[in-house]
Design an enzyme around this catalytic site. Structure first.
Site, mmCIF file in Angstrom:
data_model
loop_
_atom_site.group_PDB
_atom_site.id
_atom_site.type_symbol
_atom_site.label_atom_id
_atom_site.label_comp_id
_atom_site.label_asym_id
_atom_site.label_seq_id
_atom_site.Cartn_x
_atom_site.Cartn_y
_atom_site.Cartn_z
ATOM 1 C CE1 TYR A 66 -4.337 -1.177 -0.272
ATOM 2 C CE2 TYR A 66 -3.341 -3.014 0.921
ATOM 3 C CZ TYR A 66 -4.381 -2.493 0.163
ATOM 4 O OH TYR A 66 -5.451 -3.287 -0.188
ATOM 5 C CG HIS A 118 -13.915 0.198 -2.012
ATOM 6 N ND1 HIS A 118 -13.889 -0.247 -3.308
ATOM 7 C CD2 HIS A 118 -14.963 -0.453 -1.432
ATOM 8 C CE1 HIS A 118 -14.855 -1.129 -3.509
ATOM 9 N NE2 HIS A 118 -15.529 -1.263 -2.390
ATOM 10 C CB CYS A 126 -4.649 2.395 15.630
ATOM 11 S SG CYS A 126 -4.264 1.096 16.820
ATOM 12 N N GLY A 194 -15.936 4.331 -15.541
ATOM 13 C CA GLY A 194 -14.693 3.600 -15.309
ATOM 14 C C GLY A 194 -14.753 2.546 -14.228
ATOM 15 N N PRO A 221 -14.554 2.303 -21.938
ATOM 16 C CG PRO A 221 -12.214 2.192 -21.877
ATOM 17 C CD PRO A 221 -13.409 2.551 -21.059
HETATM 18 P P1 OAD Z 1 -11.846 -2.578 -12.289
HETATM 19 O O1 OAD Z 1 -10.390 -2.748 -12.552
HETATM 20 O O2 OAD Z 1 -12.636 -3.788 -11.952
HETATM 21 O O3 OAD Z 1 -12.521 -1.910 -13.569
HETATM 22 C C1 OAD Z 1 -11.965 -0.786 -14.173
HETATM 23 C C2 OAD Z 1 -12.859 -0.380 -15.333
HETATM 24 O O4 OAD Z 1 -12.326 0.799 -15.900
HETATM 25 C C3 OAD Z 1 -12.927 -1.434 -16.466
HETATM 26 O O5 OAD Z 1 -14.291 -1.673 -16.791
HETATM 27 C C4 OAD Z 1 -12.189 -0.748 -17.613
HETATM 28 O O6 OAD Z 1 -12.725 -1.078 -18.880
HETATM 29 C C5 OAD Z 1 -12.447 0.712 -17.295
HETATM 30 N N1 OAD Z 1 -11.470 1.651 -17.869
HETATM 31 C C6 OAD Z 1 -10.169 1.474 -18.158
HETATM 32 N N2 OAD Z 1 -9.628 2.607 -18.658
HETATM 33 C C7 OAD Z 1 -10.626 3.537 -18.675
HETATM 34 C C8 OAD Z 1 -10.713 4.904 -19.074
HETATM 35 N N3 OAD Z 1 -9.672 5.559 -19.556
HETATM 36 N N4 OAD Z 1 -11.901 5.527 -18.944
HETATM 37 C C9 OAD Z 1 -12.989 4.883 -18.453
HETATM 38 N N5 OAD Z 1 -12.960 3.603 -18.065
HETATM 39 C C10 OAD Z 1 -11.803 2.933 -18.171
HETATM 40 O O7 OAD Z 1 -11.977 -1.434 -11.186
HETATM 41 P P2 OAD Z 1 -13.245 -1.071 -10.269
HETATM 42 O O8 OAD Z 1 -14.509 -1.277 -11.007
HETATM 43 O O9 OAD Z 1 -12.966 0.259 -9.690
HETATM 44 O O10 OAD Z 1 -11.831 -2.798 -4.350
HETATM 45 O O11 OAD Z 1 -13.104 -2.175 -9.161
HETATM 46 C C11 OAD Z 1 -13.941 -2.153 -8.043
HETATM 47 C C12 OAD Z 1 -13.183 -2.566 -6.820
HETATM 48 O O12 OAD Z 1 -12.522 -3.806 -7.051
HETATM 49 C C13 OAD Z 1 -12.059 -1.645 -6.407
HETATM 50 O O13 OAD Z 1 -12.498 -0.533 -5.658
HETATM 51 C C14 OAD Z 1 -11.179 -2.537 -5.603
HETATM 52 C C15 OAD Z 1 -11.181 -3.764 -6.477
HETATM 53 O O14 OAD Z 1 -10.917 -4.960 -5.856
HETATM 54 C C16 OAD Z 1 -11.115 -2.903 -3.224
HETATM 55 O O15 OAD Z 1 -9.911 -2.810 -3.204
HETATM 56 C C17 OAD Z 1 -11.945 -3.161 -2.018
#
Ligand code: OAD
Length: 254
Positions: A66, A118, A126, A194, A221
């Protein structure tokens, strides 16, 4: 394609929600989770890094990971999507930004009072007494991919400080989740920008909004779970689409 009806709906709305995921920060150079090749979960095992058990087993591995991500976010700059979302708030009576991201790029892009479902990288606390710890910026050269670092000790109770993020198996922060559900059920327009819409409970927000009567707009996209369920699906990068909506709805530039 951004149609005139979408623009008119956005322009008319008194309450707008912009719900974002890792894709909104992708153009700032912050990796997403599930994109093939570049996604964090393609490279790292979440069960070794993003669960309470993982931190208990190997705190230095988790803390180091992290800190590496915190250093990368500090180097990143908000992109045109973050800035367009912040600018939209000047044209809509109530615009709520709800994010699954743990970075602060919405805030640095100009958005206020962002709902972080999140948690936040810069708010570690802590493990024992909950005291929030302020961290100095990571020292250059100290953090690195896979580099272990011992987490700090709490100055109040001697407990172990943990990253300020929500891990798999943990509940969402109550106040933020309540605020998110309320904003989703009260808005007229709900943007879903996104996110793969795979992680629950946040992924239920677009449906909550749609069922309450909001127009839902997806900006991504690539295909997602929400395809076919939203009112308008705009295939494109957030950094291009959001400024275009800003420009065409309100004739405003970044
Ligand atoms: P993901 O990695 O699952 O999805 C990212 C999305 O962004 C995908 O659908 C891509 O197609 C899209 N993407 C990529 N480039 C882009 C751009 N330039 N413009 C728009 N979209 C784009 O990420 P999250 O949906 O955020 O949780 O994932 C949800 C959660 O899963 C996160 O918060 C995290 C992860 O595990 C925790 O850590 C608790």
């Amino acid at each position: 394609m951004i149609c005139e009806e979408l623009l008119a709906t956005v322009r008319r709305a008194n309450r707008v929600v912009v719900f974002t995921g890792a894709g909104v920060s992708a153009e700032s150079g912050v990796p997403t989770f599930r994109d093939a090749q570049t996604g964090l979960w393609a490279k790292f095992d979440p069960t070794e890094l993003a669960t309470p058990d993982a931190f208990h087993r190997d705190p230095a591995l988790v803390w180091g990971w992290y800190e590496w991500r915190r250093a990368a976010v500090l180097r990143a700059q908000p992109n045109r999507a973050h800035r367009a979302i912040a600018a939209m708030a000047r044209h809509v009576p109530t615009l709520t930004v709800i994010t699954q991201n743990i970075d602060d790029l919405h805030e640095r892009g100009g958005s206020r009072e962002v709902v972080h479902l999140h948690g936040r990288l810069e708010r570690p606390y802590c493990n024992q007494c909950g005291e929030v710890r302020t961290l100095a910026p990571p020292v250059a050269g100290v953090t690195g991919e896979g580099r272990r670092m011992n987490p700090p000790t709490c100055t109040r109770c001697d407990g172990r400080v943990r990253p300020g993020v929500v891990w798999f198996g943990e509940s969402l922060p109550e106040r933020e989740w309540f605020a998110a559900k309320k904003a989703a059920s009260e808005c007229q327009v709900f943007f879903c920008v996104g996110t793969s819409s795979l992680v629950y409970p946040p992924a239920s927000l677009p449906r909550i909004a749609g069922e309450a009567g909001a127009a839902t707009i997806q900006v991504n996209p690539s295909p997602t779970e929400m395809d076919g369920e939203v009112t308008w699906d705009i295939l494109g990068a957030a950094g291009s689409v959001m400024p275009e909506i800003l420009k065409r709805a309100w004739d405003a530039n970044l």
